[in-house]
Design a protein around this motif. Structure first.
Motif, PDB file in Angstrom:
ATOM      1  N   UNK A  19       1.497   6.969  19.910  1.00 12.24           N
ATOM      2  CA  UNK A  19       2.177   6.876  21.194  1.00 12.24           C
ATOM      3  C   UNK A  19       1.333   7.573  22.249  1.00 12.24           C
ATOM      4  N   UNK A  20       1.385   7.051  23.467  1.00 16.11           N
ATOM      5  CA  UNK A  20       0.497   7.555  24.514  1.00 16.11           C
ATOM      6  C   UNK A  20       1.273   8.053  25.730  1.00 16.11           C
ATOM      7  N   UNK A  21       0.706   9.063  26.350  1.00 16.58           N
ATOM      8  CA  UNK A  21       1.198   9.553  27.642  1.00 16.58           C
ATOM      9  C   UNK A  21       0.223   9.101  28.716  1.00 16.58           C
ATOM     10  N   UNK A  22       0.756   8.615  29.835  1.00 15.59           N
ATOM     11  CA  UNK A  22      -0.092   8.077  30.893  1.00 15.59           C
ATOM     12  C   UNK A  22      -0.567   9.180  31.833  1.00 15.59           C
ATOM     13  N   UNK A  23      -1.877   9.285  31.968  1.00  9.02           N
ATOM     14  CA  UNK A  23      -2.497  10.184  32.943  1.00  9.02           C
ATOM     15  C   UNK A  23      -2.764   9.387  34.210  1.00  9.02           C
ATOM     16  N   UNK A  24      -2.301   9.880  35.343  1.00 13.10           N
ATOM     17  CA  UNK A  24      -2.446   9.147  36.600  1.00 13.10           C
ATOM     18  C   UNK A  24      -3.007  10.037  37.691  1.00 13.10           C
ATOM     19  N   UNK A  25      -3.476   9.400  38.748  1.00 14.30           N
ATOM     20  CA  UNK A  25      -4.014  10.105  39.903  1.00 14.30           C
ATOM     21  C   UNK A  25      -2.919  10.308  40.950  1.00 14.30           C
ATOM     22  N   UNK A  79       3.557  13.153  43.121  1.00 15.37           N
ATOM     23  CA  UNK A  79       2.887  11.944  43.589  1.00 15.37           C
ATOM     24  C   UNK A  79       2.128  11.229  42.472  1.00 15.37           C
ATOM     25  N   UNK A  80       2.099   9.910  42.575  1.00  9.29           N
ATOM     26  CA  UNK A  80       1.369   9.065  41.639  1.00  9.29           C
ATOM     27  C   UNK A  80       0.735   7.925  42.418  1.00  9.29           C
ATOM     28  N   UNK A  81      -0.514   7.609  42.089  1.00 10.63           N
ATOM     29  CA  UNK A  81      -1.249   6.546  42.787  1.00 10.63           C
ATOM     30  C   UNK A  81      -1.969   5.680  41.757  1.00 10.63           C
ATOM     31  N   UNK A  82      -1.745   4.367  41.825  1.00  5.35           N
ATOM     32  CA  UNK A  82      -2.499   3.408  41.038  1.00  5.35           C
ATOM     33  C   UNK A  82      -3.507   2.702  41.938  1.00  5.35           C
ATOM     34  N   UNK A  83      -4.742   2.601  41.482  1.00  4.40           N
ATOM     35  CA  UNK A  83      -5.717   1.763  42.175  1.00  4.40           C
ATOM     36  C   UNK A  83      -5.397   0.304  41.878  1.00  4.40           C
ATOM     37  N   UNK A  84      -6.027  -0.600  42.605  1.00  2.81           N
ATOM     38  CA  UNK A  84      -5.813  -2.025  42.348  1.00  2.81           C
ATOM     39  C   UNK A  84      -6.204  -2.377  40.913  1.00  2.81           C
ATOM     40  N   UNK A  85      -7.295  -1.805  40.443  1.00  6.33           N
ATOM     41  CA  UNK A  85      -7.750  -2.083  39.077  1.00  6.33           C
ATOM     42  C   UNK A  85      -6.756  -1.545  38.058  1.00  6.33           C
ATOM     43  N   UNK A  86      -6.223  -0.352  38.295  1.00  8.10           N
ATOM     44  CA  UNK A  86      -5.255   0.230  37.369  1.00  8.10           C
ATOM     45  C   UNK A  86      -3.968  -0.594  37.336  1.00  8.10           C
ATOM     46  N   UNK A 109      10.870   9.588  41.820  1.00 12.63           N
ATOM     47  CA  UNK A 109      11.411   8.289  42.228  1.00 12.63           C
ATOM     48  C   UNK A 109      10.720   7.686  43.448  1.00 12.63           C
ATOM     49  N   UNK A 110      10.576   8.454  44.502  1.00 11.95           N
ATOM     50  CA  UNK A 110      10.025   7.898  45.744  1.00 11.95           C
ATOM     51  C   UNK A 110       8.550   7.531  45.622  1.00 11.95           C
ATOM     52  N   UNK A 111       7.890   8.067  44.596  1.00 10.93           N
ATOM     53  CA  UNK A 111       6.474   7.766  44.390  1.00 10.93           C
ATOM     54  C   UNK A 111       6.272   6.590  43.428  1.00 10.93           C
ATOM     55  N   UNK A 112       7.080   6.527  42.385  1.00 14.09           N
ATOM     56  CA  UNK A 112       6.834   5.521  41.347  1.00 14.09           C
ATOM     57  C   UNK A 112       7.249   4.120  41.765  1.00 14.09           C
TER      58      UNK A 112
END
Length: 212
Positions: A19-25, A79-86, A109-112
């Protein structure tokens, strides 16, 4: 996807899943709930007969490694940010059979929500009814998502992104399942009863992710 089972048996022998935990920017604490997944893994191996490796794996949304894991957990407060590639890679993972559990650790909530719109612009989160299959796996939750950790008195909501009839992303809001998965005693106000509810609900998510 390499991890699809195609059967409803829980006598898994090989291979050993992780199982994996997601690391995000973005600066949010993606690393929160440090003991949560290891305890959920132990609970599932004991109660579902899974053979997950005992330790979680850290994976990034844009990595090809994400396709090795049937279940990815995302949590945090900020805060969480996905790039277009991500976003594109995460979409490909989910459409290919992967499962993402987003667990609001209060303040996410407001970020995801806008970030998941990048992944699925055509989908909106919808609250699942209490009779949904997610609440009726090995463990039954006739009232739907349980409340685990109290913040501000709001009711818990289990919301989903559904693609072609399958829940690809389940979002637990105002519940804090991950807090309940952590080591007993981590949060003084949380009872062992609520902790067991959290672990049972978590194992339902695992069961759904492996068999749908």
């Amino acid at each position: 996807m390499v991890f699809f089972l195609g059967v409803l048996s829980f006598s898994f022998i090989a291979p050993s899943y992780k199982l994996a935990k997601l690391k995000y920017n973005g600066g949010g604490d993606w690393y929160a709930n440090r003991t949560a997944l290891s305890n959920l893994i132990s609970f599932c191996n004991k109660n579902l007969g899974t053979n997950f490796e005992k330790d979680e794996v850290i994976v990034e949304a844009g990595s090809s490694d994400i396709f090795n894991y049937p279940f990815v957990y995302l949590t945090g407060h900020g805060n969480i940010v996905f790039s277009d590639q991500e976003a594109a890679n995460l979409r490909k993972y989910l459409l290919g059979g992967g499962f993402l559990h987003i667990d609001d650790n209060y303040g996410l909530d407001k970020f995801i929500r806008p970030q998941m719109k990048l992944v699925f612009p055509e989908l909106d989160f919808q609250e699942l009814p209490a009779n949904h299959i997610l609440y009726n796996q090995k463990f039954k939750f006739p009232s739907g998502l349980p409340k685990i950790h109290e913040h501000d008195g709001k009711r818990p909501q289990g919301m989903a992104l559904i693609y072609q009839g399958r829940v690809v992303c389940f979002y637990t809001f105002e519940s804090d399942l991950g807090n309940g998965w952590e080591d007993s005693g981590t949060y003084a106000g949380d009872s062992e009863e609520s902790r067991q509810k959290a672990l049972k609900m978590g194992s339902n998510l695992i069961q759904y992710a492996l068999t749908q």
